[in-house]
Design an enzyme around this catalytic site. Structure first.
Site, PDB file in Angstrom:
ATOM      1  CG  ASP A  83       0.560   7.485  -3.588  1.00  0.00           C
ATOM      2  OD1 ASP A  83       0.448   8.547  -4.519  1.00  0.00           O
ATOM      3  OD2 ASP A  83       0.126   7.651  -2.461  1.00  0.00           O
TER       4      ASP A  83
ATOM      5  CG  ASP B 118      -1.928   0.882   1.267  1.00  0.00           C
ATOM      6  OD1 ASP B 118      -2.438   1.377   0.330  1.00  0.00           O
ATOM      7  OD2 ASP B 118      -2.193   1.104   2.447  1.00  0.00           O
TER       8      ASP B 118
ATOM      9  CG  ASN C 279      -7.147   0.865  -0.458  1.00  0.00           C
ATOM     10  OD1 ASN C 279      -7.532   0.141  -1.034  1.00  0.00           O
ATOM     11  ND2 ASN C 279      -5.885   1.478  -0.490  1.00  0.00           N
TER      12      ASN C 279
HETATM   13  P1  13P Z   1      -8.809   4.907   5.849  1.00  0.00           P
HETATM   14  O1  13P Z   1      -7.833   5.640   6.501  1.00  0.00           O
HETATM   15  O2  13P Z   1      -9.901   5.376   5.778  1.00  0.00           O
HETATM   16  O3  13P Z   1      -9.101   3.594   6.310  1.00  0.00           O
HETATM   17  O4  13P Z   1      -7.933   4.443   4.534  1.00  0.00           O
HETATM   18  C1  13P Z   1      -7.035   3.547   4.248  1.00  0.00           C
HETATM   19  C2  13P Z   1      -6.234   3.550   2.988  1.00  0.00           C
HETATM   20  O5  13P Z   1      -6.639   4.496   1.929  1.00  0.00           O
HETATM   21  C3  13P Z   1      -5.037   2.653   2.944  1.00  0.00           C
HETATM   22  O6  13P Z   1      -4.335   2.814   1.733  1.00  0.00           O
HETATM   23  O1  G3H Z   2      -2.914   4.850   3.644  1.00  0.00           O
HETATM   24  C1  G3H Z   2      -2.639   4.851   4.859  1.00  0.00           C
HETATM   25  C2  G3H Z   2      -2.678   3.644   5.525  1.00  0.00           C
HETATM   26  O2  G3H Z   2      -3.860   3.818   6.513  1.00  0.00           O
HETATM   27  C3  G3H Z   2      -1.555   3.189   6.345  1.00  0.00           C
HETATM   28  O3  G3H Z   2      -1.074   3.768   7.416  1.00  0.00           O
HETATM   29  O4  G3H Z   2       1.154   4.369   6.991  1.00  0.00           O
HETATM   30  O5  G3H Z   2       0.219   4.518   9.273  1.00  0.00           O
HETATM   31  O6  G3H Z   2       0.616   2.307   8.485  1.00  0.00           O
HETATM   32  P1  G3H Z   2       0.280   3.851   8.046  1.00  0.00           P
HETATM   33 ZN    ZN Z   3      -4.618   4.920   1.037  1.00  0.00          ZN
END
Ligand code: 13P
Ligand code: G3H
Ligand code: ZN
Length: 326
Positions: free
Chosen positions: A118, A96, A271
């Site tokens: 990204d 992610d 997500n």
């Molecule tokens: P939320 O913070 O809304 O759960 O979004 C998570 C997300 O987009 C992870 O990439």
């Molecule tokens: O998009 C972001 C996700 O919620 C991940 O969050 O970078 O704190 O693990 P993090």
């Molecule tokens: Zn995200």
């Protein structure tokens, strides 16, 4: 042909999942995890509701949990689904918000079946160049790639900044054809975290920009679109956190009604991270408040895992529409 690394772990990329989701008018859940209990809850929920699933790891999660550990946790999750739950649901391990080629390469080389690059914070040409570089490497290894156009607004952003960060529909065709990405994350008014909109008590958050989404769909018919920042921030859990000593006044998310609408459209990956954090925190706070003598982690992580599982089943069945599609 020799098996890909991720195939040896029992994982799949997103190609088939997205094809079916676009055709079927539902969205694949992409749930973030950082630890064993979160991953168990995700797999138990998706096996029980027979939903395909993307388990995703942020670079922060990767630092927290260790990439090698995560790889084998994902393999263990597949085995648990197959052996203990007799479930054949497709499971994809996804990076992610990858921000560099090197990070994406490292995840591909260690067995991830999908990555996000990204480049949305870069100028357009740089985003294209970086995304293309990742796609070229990933596709050689059968790994699918998510790119992003448009920046998700943060709560602190000014209104004018928010406006200019929506995805520009006139750019999407060019971006997809130049980079070769398999899916595209867009910005239509969601944001990351538990405080998505500034609303006064009793006020409704502003609706998502479905008009922008429709324009994008017209430019890229049948192409998989991804929605980030899609937690609903259920108010019951916010209240529970506040009741048991937490401080999350004003936390608000995207309504389930809007997510249902998005899931029926070209959006085929949704997500969700913050909702998982919220549930776990709420339950742990409750246990600590009600049983101050408790010091066995299983006694608070166990109930948190159970509640998270229930919430995810609800999402699969009643929000994303992915239940029964696994
Ligand atoms: P939320 O913070 O809304 O759960 O979004 C998570 C997300 O987009 C992870 O990439
Ligand atoms: O998009 C972001 C996700 O919620 C991940 O969050 O970078 O704190 O693990 P993090
Ligand atoms: Zn995200």
């Amino acid at each position: 042909m020799a098996k890909r690394l991720y195939e040896e772990l029992g994982l799949v990329n997103t190609t088939e999942m997205f094809k079916k989701a676009v055709k079927g008018g539902y969205a694949i859940p992409a749930y973030n995890f950082n630890n064993m209990e979160q991953l168990q809850a995700i797999i138990m929920a998706c096996a029980e509701s027979s939903s395909p699933v993307i388990i995703q790891v942020s670079s922060g999660a990767r630092k927290y949990a260790n990439q090698t550990m995560l790889k084998y946790m994902a393999q263990g999750a597949v085995q648990m689904a197959r052996k203990d739950f007799k479930s054949n649901i497709p499971i994809c391990l996804h990076l992610d918000h990858g921000d560099t080629f090197e990070l994406c390469k490292s995840c591909i080389d260690s067995g991830f079946s999908s990555v996000m690059i990204d480049g949305s914070h870069h100028p357009y040409a740089k985003n294209v160049e970086l995304t293309k570089q990742v796609v070229e490497y990933a596709h050689k290894h059968g790994v699918t790639v998510e790119g992003e156009l448009g920046v998700l607004a943060g709560i602190e952003d000014e209104v004018s900044a928010e406006k200019s960060t929506y995805t520009k529909p006139e750019e999407v065709q060019d971006f997809v054809s130049k980079t070769g990405v398999d899916s595209l994350a867009i910005s239509i008014g969601t944001s990351h975290g538990a405080f998505k909109f500034k609303v006064k008590p009793g006020e409704q958050p502003p609706p998502l920009r479905f008009d922008v989404l429709e324009e994008i769909e017209k430019k890229l018919p049948g192409f998989p679109i991804v929605l980030h920042g899609a937690s609903s921030i259920p108010q019951d859990y916010v209240a529970m956190i506040n009741k048991f000593g937490g401080k999350m006044e004003g936390a608000v998310g995207v309504s389930e009604e809007q997510l249902r609408k998005a899931a029926k459209s070209a959006v085929c990956k949704i997500n969700i991270d913050s909702d998982g954090r919220l549930v776990v925190t709420a339950v742990i706070r409750k246990v600590f408040a009600e049983k101050p003598g408790e010091f066995d982690p299983r006694k608070y992580l166990g109930p948190a895992r159970e509640e998270l599982k229930k919430l995810l089943i609800h999402k699969n069945e009643h929000v994303l529409g992915s239940a029964g599609k696994g």
